[in-house]
Design an enzyme around this catalytic site. Structure first.
Site, PDB file in Angstrom:
ATOM      1  NE  ARG A  27       2.178  -3.164 -12.614  1.00 35.11           N
ATOM      2  CZ  ARG A  27       2.822  -3.820 -11.663  1.00 35.11           C
ATOM      3  NH1 ARG A  27       3.369  -5.003 -11.929  1.00 35.11           N
ATOM      4  NH2 ARG A  27       2.939  -3.335 -10.448  1.00 35.11           N
ATOM      5  NE  ARG A  28       1.076  -8.672  -9.901  1.00 34.12           N
ATOM      6  CZ  ARG A  28       1.643  -8.871  -8.711  1.00 34.12           C
ATOM      7  NH1 ARG A  28       2.288  -7.881  -8.111  1.00 34.12           N
ATOM      8  NH2 ARG A  28       1.585 -10.034  -8.116  1.00 34.12           N
TER       9      ARG A  28
ATOM     10  CB  THR B  78       8.148  -9.071  -5.458  1.00 33.78           C
ATOM     11  OG1 THR B  78       9.583  -9.198  -5.544  1.00 33.78           O
ATOM     12  CG2 THR B  78       7.789  -8.038  -4.410  1.00 33.78           C
TER      13      THR B  78
ATOM     14  CB  ILE C 243      -1.919  -2.764  -7.579  1.00 29.99           C
ATOM     15  CG1 ILE C 243      -1.656  -4.221  -7.200  1.00 29.99           C
ATOM     16  CG2 ILE C 243      -3.102  -2.201  -6.798  1.00 29.99           C
ATOM     17  CD1 ILE C 243      -1.213  -4.414  -5.765  1.00 29.99           C
ATOM     18  CB  ALA C 244      -6.931  -2.174  -9.768  1.00 27.00           C
TER      19      ALA C 244
ATOM     20  CE  LYS D 197       0.581  -5.231  -0.867  1.00 26.49           C
ATOM     21  NZ  LYS D 197       0.121  -5.578  -2.180  1.00 26.49           N
TER      22      LYS D 197
ATOM     23  CG  ASP E 189       5.107   0.335   0.251  1.00 22.92           C
ATOM     24  OD1 ASP E 189       3.979   0.369  -0.248  1.00 22.92           O
ATOM     25  OD2 ASP E 189       6.099  -0.132  -0.340  1.00 22.92           O
TER      26      ASP E 189
ATOM     27  CE1 TYR F 168      12.696  -5.255  -5.261  1.00 23.08           C
ATOM     28  CE2 TYR F 168      14.104  -7.116  -5.794  1.00 23.08           C
ATOM     29  CZ  TYR F 168      12.857  -6.599  -5.498  1.00 23.08           C
ATOM     30  OH  TYR F 168      11.769  -7.441  -5.443  1.00 23.08           O
TER      31      TYR F 168
ATOM     32  CG  HIS G 279      -6.557   1.014   2.456  1.00 20.00           C
ATOM     33  ND1 HIS G 279      -5.509   0.152   2.703  1.00 20.00           N
ATOM     34  CD2 HIS G 279      -6.442   1.364   1.152  1.00 20.00           C
ATOM     35  CE1 HIS G 279      -4.803  -0.018   1.601  1.00 20.00           C
ATOM     36  NE2 HIS G 279      -5.340   0.721   0.654  1.00 20.00           N
TER      37      HIS G 279
END
Length: 320
Positions: free
Chosen positions: A14-15, A252, A11-12, A94, A174, A232, A76
């Site tokens: 790619r996002r 999303t 996530i770091a 999160k 999640d 999904y 975390h």
């Protein structure tokens, strides 16, 4: 603001980094990696960052104002605690932590030191949330009767942290966290858990899917379902006295995606196409505002604790 990243997570990479580079007042200086150091060089080369092989070394750097912590949930608390104790503002993926007492502890440290602590439920900053609330307040489906939302996805790779109890896995922490946050956005601060079920599957040590009913002091109800071995779904469905409103990418929506809100009443069906938005970027910008504004920091502290209390209540009622 100068910021460092604790871990070369997907996530770091790619996002977070693509949108962080668009924010002029934010400079990402360095990234640290301890668990899989093979990720460090590619990350640094792609984004022209300094690589650090120790989380502690990054946390202790005097040239950084803030840290982004995109680790699995169970990690975390220890790293955020160290970051806050070293005077760093913290942007935390999160859920904030895996236990209420740990989230409360982080909030206490942040409050004492006057530091921002931001839980990155970025979907809440997407403009579609505001537009949906505006439509409901206008009465397009009459008086509200019920809110439902679902968030679930098919099985991921077996080594995904979401299926690892020690790393803070589980559907509730999640996907379920998203649905609890959305319920809070609509029900407000008086939200409570009425009933909840967490379901387990043979061969897995964490909850794999579940459902929760929330309500508030006005009697409004939000029913949620979530899962990590599901077809999904990512939807919101609001039922009113005169019709229903629904949309299918509430959590999303990609930054180039036009969300579509469908309204059905006795007069017929109509679709409203909304503008794309960058909710990840807006969450980072909100974090930066919290760094400068005490009232905003306090509001986020309250959000973090409320979210943690809801999740804790659900867990307590479903201890296997």
């Amino acid at each position: 603001m100068k910021l460092g990243i604790i871990g070369c997570s997907e996530i770091a990479f790619r996002r977070f980094m693509p949108v962080a580079k668009e924010i002029e007042s934010l400079e990402v200086v360095a990234v640290a990696e301890e668990y899989d150091k093979s990720k460090l060089a590619p990350f640094c080369e792609t984004y022209e960052l300094e690589g650090v092989e120790s989380f502690d070394a990054l946390i202790q750097r005097a040239d950084l104002d803030a840290l982004y912590i995109p680790q699995p949930p169970a990690l975390h608390f220890p790293w955020a605690k160290k970051a806050l104790e070293n005077g760093k503002h913290v942007l935390l993926e999160k859920p904030s932590t895996t236990r209420l007492e740990d989230s409360e502890s982080l909030v206490s440290i942040a409050r004492e030191k006057g530091l921002a602590l931001h839980e990155n439920y970025m979907f809440q900053y997407h403009s579609q949330i505001g537009k949906i609330k505006e439509l409901l307040e206008e009465g397009v489906i009459g008086e509200l009767r019920n809110i439902r939302c679902n968030f679930g996805f098919p099985m991921r790779a077996q080594n995904d942290f979401r299926y690892n109890k020690e790393l803070g896995g589980g559907a509730l922490l999640d996907a379920g966290g998203y649905t609890a946050k959305l319920a809070t956005l609509f029900l407000g601060k008086t939200i409570q858990v009425d009933a909840a079920t967490l379901n387990y599957m043979e061969g897995y040590e964490v909850d794999m899917y579940g459902s929760v009913q929330f309500s508030n002091e006005d009697g409004m109800v939000c029913q949620t379902s979530f899962g990590m071995d599901n077809g999904y779904q990512c939807n919101l469905d609001v039922w009113g006295s005169k019709g229903r409103l629904c949309t299918n990418r509430i959590f999303t929506a990609p930054e180039n995606f036009n969300p579509v809100v469908v309204i059905e009443t006795a007069e017929g069906k109509r679709e409203i196409t909304l503008e794309p938005d960058q909710h990840f970027k807006k969450s980072i910008e909100q974090f930066m505002r919290e760094v400068q504004n005490q009232k905003m920091r306090e509001a986020m502290y309250d959000e973090i604790v409320l979210q943690a209390k809801l999740i804790e209540k659900i867990k307590q009622d479903n201890t296997p």
